[in-house]
Motif scaffolding. Structure first.
Motif, PDB file in Angstrom:
ATOM      1  N   ASP A  54       0.789  -1.141   0.132  1.00  0.00           N
ATOM      2  CA  ASP A  54      -0.011  -0.054   0.047  1.00  0.00           C
ATOM      3  C   ASP A  54       0.917   1.485   0.037  1.00  0.00           C
ATOM      4  OD1 ASP A  54       1.059   0.003   2.548  1.00  0.00           O
ATOM      5  OD2 ASP A  54      -0.873  -0.017   3.692  1.00  0.00           O
ATOM      6  N   THR A  55       2.275   1.159  -0.140  1.00  0.00           N
ATOM      7  CA  THR A  55       3.223   2.193  -0.256  1.00  0.00           C
ATOM      8  C   THR A  55       2.506   3.305  -1.401  1.00  0.00           C
ATOM      9  OG1 THR A  55       4.811   1.021   0.912  1.00  0.00           O
ATOM     10  CG2 THR A  55       5.293   2.978  -0.462  1.00  0.00           C
TER      11      THR A  55
ATOM     12  N   THR B  63       8.714   8.521  -5.880  1.00  0.00           N
ATOM     13  CA  THR B  63       9.403   8.907  -4.609  1.00  0.00           C
ATOM     14  C   THR B  63       8.584   8.446  -3.499  1.00  0.00           C
ATOM     15  OG1 THR B  63      10.421  10.901  -5.755  1.00  0.00           O
ATOM     16  CG2 THR B  63      10.321  10.963  -3.373  1.00  0.00           C
ATOM     17  N   ALA B  64       9.002   7.772  -2.246  1.00  0.00           N
ATOM     18  CA  ALA B  64       8.335   7.446  -1.283  1.00  0.00           C
ATOM     19  C   ALA B  64       9.186   7.332  -0.047  1.00  0.00           C
ATOM     20  CB  ALA B  64       7.501   6.048  -1.287  1.00  0.00           C
ATOM     21  N   GLN B  65       8.655   7.681   1.318  1.00  0.00           N
ATOM     22  CA  GLN B  65       9.210   7.383   2.407  1.00  0.00           C
ATOM     23  C   GLN B  65       9.180   5.821   2.644  1.00  0.00           C
ATOM     24  OE1 GLN B  65      11.087   9.702   4.237  1.00  0.00           O
ATOM     25  NE2 GLN B  65      10.764  11.075   2.566  1.00  0.00           N
ATOM     26  N   VAL B  66      10.507   5.192   3.039  1.00  0.00           N
ATOM     27  CA  VAL B  66      10.425   3.800   3.222  1.00  0.00           C
ATOM     28  C   VAL B  66      11.222   3.382   4.423  1.00  0.00           C
ATOM     29  CG1 VAL B  66      10.179   3.179   0.991  1.00  0.00           C
ATOM     30  CG2 VAL B  66      12.485   3.638   1.781  1.00  0.00           C
ATOM     31  N   ASP B  67      10.848   2.332   4.966  1.00  0.00           N
ATOM     32  CA  ASP B  67      11.765   2.042   6.122  1.00  0.00           C
ATOM     33  C   ASP B  67      12.893   0.942   5.698  1.00  0.00           C
ATOM     34  OD1 ASP B  67      10.329   3.278   8.256  1.00  0.00           O
ATOM     35  OD2 ASP B  67       8.470   1.881   8.047  1.00  0.00           O
TER      36      ASP B  67
ATOM     37  N   GLY C 149       7.874   0.064 -15.916  1.00  0.00           N
ATOM     38  CA  GLY C 149       7.456   1.131 -14.869  1.00  0.00           C
ATOM     39  C   GLY C 149       8.216   0.629 -13.588  1.00  0.00           C
ATOM     40  N   LEU C 150       7.294   0.965 -12.380  1.00  0.00           N
ATOM     41  CA  LEU C 150       7.554   0.207 -11.102  1.00  0.00           C
ATOM     42  C   LEU C 150       6.648  -0.962 -11.044  1.00  0.00           C
ATOM     43  CD1 LEU C 150       9.240   0.254  -8.580  1.00  0.00           C
ATOM     44  CD2 LEU C 150       7.356   1.854  -7.501  1.00  0.00           C
ATOM     45  N   VAL C 151       6.832  -1.971 -11.853  1.00  0.00           N
ATOM     46  CA  VAL C 151       6.030  -3.047 -12.044  1.00  0.00           C
ATOM     47  C   VAL C 151       5.398  -3.738 -10.899  1.00  0.00           C
ATOM     48  CG1 VAL C 151       5.782  -5.106 -13.185  1.00  0.00           C
ATOM     49  CG2 VAL C 151       7.021  -3.354 -14.428  1.00  0.00           C
ATOM     50  N   SER C 152       6.292  -3.967  -9.650  1.00  0.00           N
ATOM     51  CA  SER C 152       5.842  -4.596  -8.602  1.00  0.00           C
ATOM     52  C   SER C 152       6.644  -3.905  -7.352  1.00  0.00           C
ATOM     53  CB  SER C 152       6.082  -5.953  -8.757  1.00  0.00           C
ATOM     54  OG  SER C 152       7.631  -6.380  -8.763  1.00  0.00           O
ATOM     55  N   ALA C 153       6.043  -4.265  -6.089  1.00  0.00           N
ATOM     56  CA  ALA C 153       6.584  -3.488  -5.043  1.00  0.00           C
ATOM     57  C   ALA C 153       7.994  -3.822  -4.991  1.00  0.00           C
ATOM     58  CB  ALA C 153       6.119  -3.762  -3.742  1.00  0.00           C
ATOM     59  N   PRO C 154       9.100  -2.793  -4.648  1.00  0.00           N
ATOM     60  CA  PRO C 154      10.305  -3.039  -4.611  1.00  0.00           C
ATOM     61  C   PRO C 154      10.431  -3.970  -3.206  1.00  0.00           C
ATOM     62  CG  PRO C 154      10.059  -0.805  -4.654  1.00  0.00           C
ATOM     63  CD  PRO C 154       8.631  -1.242  -4.540  1.00  0.00           C
TER      64      PRO C 154
ATOM     65  N   ARG D 224      -1.035  11.848  -9.306  1.00  0.00           N
ATOM     66  CA  ARG D 224      -0.117  12.254  -8.485  1.00  0.00           C
ATOM     67  C   ARG D 224       0.844  11.328  -7.732  1.00  0.00           C
ATOM     68  NH1 ARG D 224       0.835  16.108 -12.020  1.00  0.00           N
ATOM     69  NH2 ARG D 224      -1.178  17.459 -12.234  1.00  0.00           N
ATOM     70  N   ALA D 225       0.079  10.350  -7.294  1.00  0.00           N
ATOM     71  CA  ALA D 225       0.671   9.341  -6.413  1.00  0.00           C
ATOM     72  C   ALA D 225       0.231   8.071  -7.105  1.00  0.00           C
ATOM     73  CB  ALA D 225       0.394   9.574  -4.939  1.00  0.00           C
ATOM     74  N   VAL D 226       0.971   7.068  -6.916  1.00  0.00           N
ATOM     75  CA  VAL D 226       0.631   5.534  -7.545  1.00  0.00           C
ATOM     76  C   VAL D 226       1.158   4.436  -6.640  1.00  0.00           C
ATOM     77  CG1 VAL D 226       0.501   6.240  -9.692  1.00  0.00           C
ATOM     78  CG2 VAL D 226       2.604   5.422  -9.125  1.00  0.00           C
ATOM     79  N   GLY D 227       0.761   3.504  -6.698  1.00  0.00           N
ATOM     80  CA  GLY D 227       1.266   2.256  -6.245  1.00  0.00           C
ATOM     81  C   GLY D 227       1.992   1.422  -7.367  1.00  0.00           C
ATOM     82  N   ALA D 228       2.258   0.510  -6.889  1.00  0.00           N
ATOM     83  CA  ALA D 228       3.182  -0.566  -7.932  1.00  0.00           C
ATOM     84  C   ALA D 228       2.415  -1.059  -8.952  1.00  0.00           C
ATOM     85  CB  ALA D 228       3.796  -1.859  -7.288  1.00  0.00           C
ATOM     86  N   GLY D 229       2.924  -1.055 -10.288  1.00  0.00           N
ATOM     87  CA  GLY D 229       2.040  -1.574 -11.523  1.00  0.00           C
ATOM     88  C   GLY D 229       2.795  -0.917 -12.540  1.00  0.00           C
ATOM     89  N   ALA D 230       2.501  -1.575 -13.717  1.00  0.00           N
ATOM     90  CA  ALA D 230       3.149  -1.202 -14.752  1.00  0.00           C
ATOM     91  C   ALA D 230       2.574   0.188 -15.464  1.00  0.00           C
ATOM     92  CB  ALA D 230       2.725  -2.067 -16.124  1.00  0.00           C
ATOM     93  N   LEU D 231       3.219   0.981 -16.043  1.00  0.00           N
ATOM     94  CA  LEU D 231       2.724   2.527 -16.405  1.00  0.00           C
ATOM     95  C   LEU D 231       1.452   2.651 -16.974  1.00  0.00           C
ATOM     96  CD1 LEU D 231       6.357   4.001 -17.893  1.00  0.00           C
ATOM     97  CD2 LEU D 231       5.140   4.553 -15.870  1.00  0.00           C
TER      98      LEU D 231
END
Length: 818
Positions: free
Chosen positions: A573-574, A715-719, A808-813, A693-700
């Motif tokens: 859900d990032t 861009t996101a804040q991550v732990d 794109g950012l195809v899946s969650a890092p 303006r903000a998206v989750g993981a997934g192809a463009l």
């Protein structure tokens, strides 16, 4: 992102202030000259390549050129290239023709003299058993076997360059490229002959001197009895000797006199039949070049389709000449080709001794698409991923160094020249040669082609007897390549080989073992090979991972890559803030009635319409009102902007709108669209919507950005995990060129697997800003090529990319813990 941008600037600055030196990067953009480039364009073109580590450039006269070929303005432009290349410490290569095939000086040589036209014998057999012979011409096509015709060609091209670029030849100008001479030439005949074959001056006299018999009598005997085909073994051998003497040898002599490299390639090397028909004796002919080359513009990387024979022919000539070799790559695209494929093809060629890689095609702009409309793969700044050339440059230098190293090779395979020539008249290829090369490669055996009568001291020498193979030393005969490969492994047990982790053979890799003990393993498929083992007869096995299209180089290292102890995904859900480097575009697909419908679900405050201005200005209406596109275009990419005009920004309201073409031609050219809509929007199911303006993981494409071409930054804040061992960040971007920064620290760039970044110890256990930037290809700009309502032609040499690729950012890092 500033730190990443700074890297680009520093790289450009450092490279462009370098002193002139021997070029180290073996990548050579095939610079298709279109339009009328001025000196500023020449300067900017070279500086752009130099800034990304590419320090060679080939000047290529191609469709879309608006200078008179070899006229004064053309030669002045070539001088600008030389001047600026010299200033930048770059090398220039010349191309000896307009388009291809080489030898005619854009048709001028055969136009001047009908005796310089390509000719063929047309032989007719009458019902009464008598024969009639005609010598038929191919108007507009040159005779590459003619001494006077080729002398005139060299006079009009090479010597004209000598007159105007003399001070640069042999220094800034490294060599000259010749392209596919002896191309198949069409003839128009009232009726089909019983036989049609190439003719050259003095052919009948040369045949009689070689055999003591009359060519016409032997050909007629063959037409009466097809088993009497020895005539072709002799004739095509003579054709090959003439081809080299008339064409390649004079070019090389001119180059030798001026300190230049003669390079280029033939046509049809992957078919023994066609190669005999056009080249005569391909191994002999190709050695006429100082830097022998080959053509691989189709990017065939699947083991069943790789041009094993073309590669082997090039490797033979390169090995005998000893100066290196050249390959022309990538021209047919597709235009979204990933860098893993670029790298894979460079290594495939390097493992066959090739150390110069021509990047085809690199046009100044896209106006050549008017004539060349069936394919487009610009290796230029038109590609948003252009900065990735820095990584390809570094990799190609490693590949080129390995290409020059002596290889451990104990197997010779004789090229069946005489049999290939006999079969050529029947339009049949030698049945076993290509299969043998393919099977030996799959068996991880290294081989070298030899001519039929060439001395050979290798332990194993295989020759063909029809479809069978005979090993000359032992006299053993084999009915299949697999039998021959098994015998070879028994007689000369390999010192190294690759197998799976559970000991099974691997057939979809190419292996080279060098005399210095190093090994290179190349993955030949688009699938992940997983964990493999390099087995060594005199050493311990070495485990390694081989990703899809991957390369593993062993130089004695003992370390075995560790397996991760855990993999943790960044929460699904990032939300990543998303930023685009440019406006989005939507290619307008006009139907056969020259109209198109645009659906707008949410208004666009500052939309523009981009309209084609070449080869003639297009005129459009929007909802019946004229579209005033009178502004210089900056909504597209370099190389496209100059061919278009755009409107002032305007508000595009919700609803259905109709765009219509009123003048300038229909929308029939997929790679040269009539119009785009540009602005800050997304596209969902063909409708214009608000840009997220903000998206989750997934192809463009899932975010409405299927048509976007440019840089996308997430861009996101991550732990960041706290872990005593190494921590790596793994990202799936669908193979796109990718850069990562964490907490403002640039972590580096990747263009092929593994897409992993090692996290510094001081950032583990912290909450940090993760910035991921990806660069697409130019392909999305052109839209969905499968659109059934579109008027553009659907015939392509290579189908364009899928309209909704997983990029794109195809899946969650993922955090990978070791």
């Amino acid at each position: 992102m500033k730190s990443i941008a700074l890297l680009f600037v520093l790289a450009a600055t450092c490279t462009m202030t370098a002193t002139a030196a021997e070029p180290r990067c073996p990548l050579i953009p095939m610079g298709a000259i279109t339009g009328k480039p001025d000196e500023q364009t020449v300067k900017e073109t070279l500086e752009a390549y130099k800034a990304v580590g590419v320090d060679q450039y080939l000047i290529y006269a191609r469709s879309g050129l608006e200078y008179e070929y070899l006229g004064e303005e053309w030669l002045q432009m070539c001088q600008w290239f030389c001047q600026h290349a010299q200033r930048l410490g770059m090398s220039i290569w010349l191309y000896d023709e307009y388009n291809w095939p080489s030898g005619s000086c854009k048709g001028r040589v055969p136009e001047e003299n009908a005796d310089f036209e390509s000719r063929q014998y047309a032989v007719y057999k009458h019902a009464d058993g008598t024969f009639h012979w005609n010598v038929v011409h191919s108007p507009g096509w040159v005779d590459n076997y003619s001494f006077p015709a080729m002398e005139r060609f060299i006079e009009l091209t090479h010597k004209r360059y000598e007159q105007h670029l003399g001070p640069y030849l042999g220094s800034t100008v490294a060599g000259i490229f010749t392209d596919e001479p002896s191309h198949p030439t069409p003839v128009k005949l009232d009726r089909k002959p019983d036989l049609l074959f190439r003719c050259f001056d003095g052919a009948e006299a040369e045949y009689k001197a070689a055999t003591g018999r009359e060519l016409r009598a032997d050909v007629q005997a063959y037409l009466a009895d097809k088993t009497k085909d020895e005539v072709w073994a002799v004739y095509y051998g003579l054709l090959g000797e003439r081809f080299r003497k008339a064409y390649f040898d004079p070019i090389r002599a001119w180059c030798d006199r001026l300190g230049l490299l003669s390079t280029g390639h033939m046509i049809a090397e992957n078919s023994t039949s066609d190669s005999a028909l056009y080249n005569g004796k391909p191994l002999h002919v190709l050695k006429g070049l100082t830097l022998p080359g080959m053509d691989e513009i189709g990017t065939r990387y699947d083991p069943a389709n790789i041009e094993w024979l073309t590669l082997a022919v090039a490797q033979h000539a390169i090995g005998r000449r000893g100066r290196g070799g050249l390959v022309e790559l990538f021209a047919l695209g597709p235009s979204d080709m990933r860098h893993a494929t670029h790298r894979q093809m460079i290594w495939l060629c390097a493992l066959h001794k090739i150390d110069h890689y021509v990047l085809a095609v690199a046009p100044i702009d896209a106006r050549g698409n008017v004539e060349k409309s069936a394919y487009f793969n610009p290796l230029t700044r038109m590609q948003p991923w252009f900065p990735a050339f820095r990584l390809l440059s570094d990799e190609s230098q490693v590949a080129a160094r390995d290409a020059s190293k002596p290889v451990r090779c104990e197997i010779a395979i004789r090229y069946p020249q005489r049999e290939a020539a006999r079969l050529a008249a029947k339009r049949q290829s030698q049945p076993a040669l290509l299969a043998t090369l393919r099977h030996f490669s799959a068996a991880q055996l290294t081989y070298d082609l030899y001519e039929e009568d060439e001395p050979c001291d290798k332990p194993l020498v295989f020759a063909f007897e029809g479809p069978a193979l005979r090993e000359e030393r032992s006299g053993n005969t084999f009915s299949s390549p697999d039998e021959a490969a098994a015998f070879a492994k028994t007689v000369c047990p390999p010192a190294v080989w690759v197998e799976t982790a559970d000991g099974k053979p691997v057939e979809d890799v190419l292996l080279r073992h060098y005399r210095d003990g190093s090994v290179v393993v190349l993955g030949l498929t688009a699938r992940d090979h997983g964990r493999l083992r390099l087995m060594r007869r005199d050493g311990e096995p070495v485990a390694f991972e081989l990703p899809a299209r991957g390369v593993f180089r062993f130089e004695g290292q003992a370390a075995i890559p560790e397996s991760p102890v855990a993999i943790r995904s960044i929460p699904a859900d990032t939300a990543f803030e998303i930023a685009l480097s440019a406006c989005n575009t939507h290619r307008v697909a006009f139907g056969t009635n020259n109209t198109a419908q645009i659906v707008v679900d949410q208004p666009v405050a500052a939309a523009r319409i981009v309209v084609r201005n070449h080869p003639a200005p297009s005129k459009l209406t929007l909802d019946g009102k004229p579209v005033r596109a009178d502004q210089p275009c900056n909504s597209l990419r370099p190389g496209l902007n100059g061919l278009y005009r755009q409107t002032e920004p305007f508000r595009l309201e919700v609803g259905q709108h109709v765009l219509a073409i009123e003048a300038g031609g229909s929308d029939t050219n997929y790679f040269l669209p009539v119009a785009w809509v540009a602005g800050d929007f997304a596209i969902d199911s063909g409708a214009i919507k608000a840009l997220p303006r903000a998206v989750g993981a997934g192809a463009l494409w899932t975010h409405g950005l299927a048509d976007f071409a440019g840089q996308v930054t997430y861009t996101a804040q991550v732990d960041v995990p706290s872990h005593a061992g190494d921590v790596k960040l793994r990202i799936n971007t669908g193979g796109l060129y990718t850069a990562v920064s964490l907490d403002g620290q640039a972590m580096g760039e990747r263009a092929w697997a593994p897409f992993e970044w090692t996290i510094p110890a001081d950032l583990r256990g912290t909450r940090a800003e993760l910035k991921i930037s990806v660069w697409t290809s130019v392909a999305p700009l052109f839209g969905d090529w499968k659109n059934p309502a579109a008027a553009w032609k659907k015939e392509f040499w290579v189908p364009p990319p899928e309209p909704r690729p997983d990029i794109g950012l195809v899946s969650a890092p993922e955090w990978v813990l070791f």
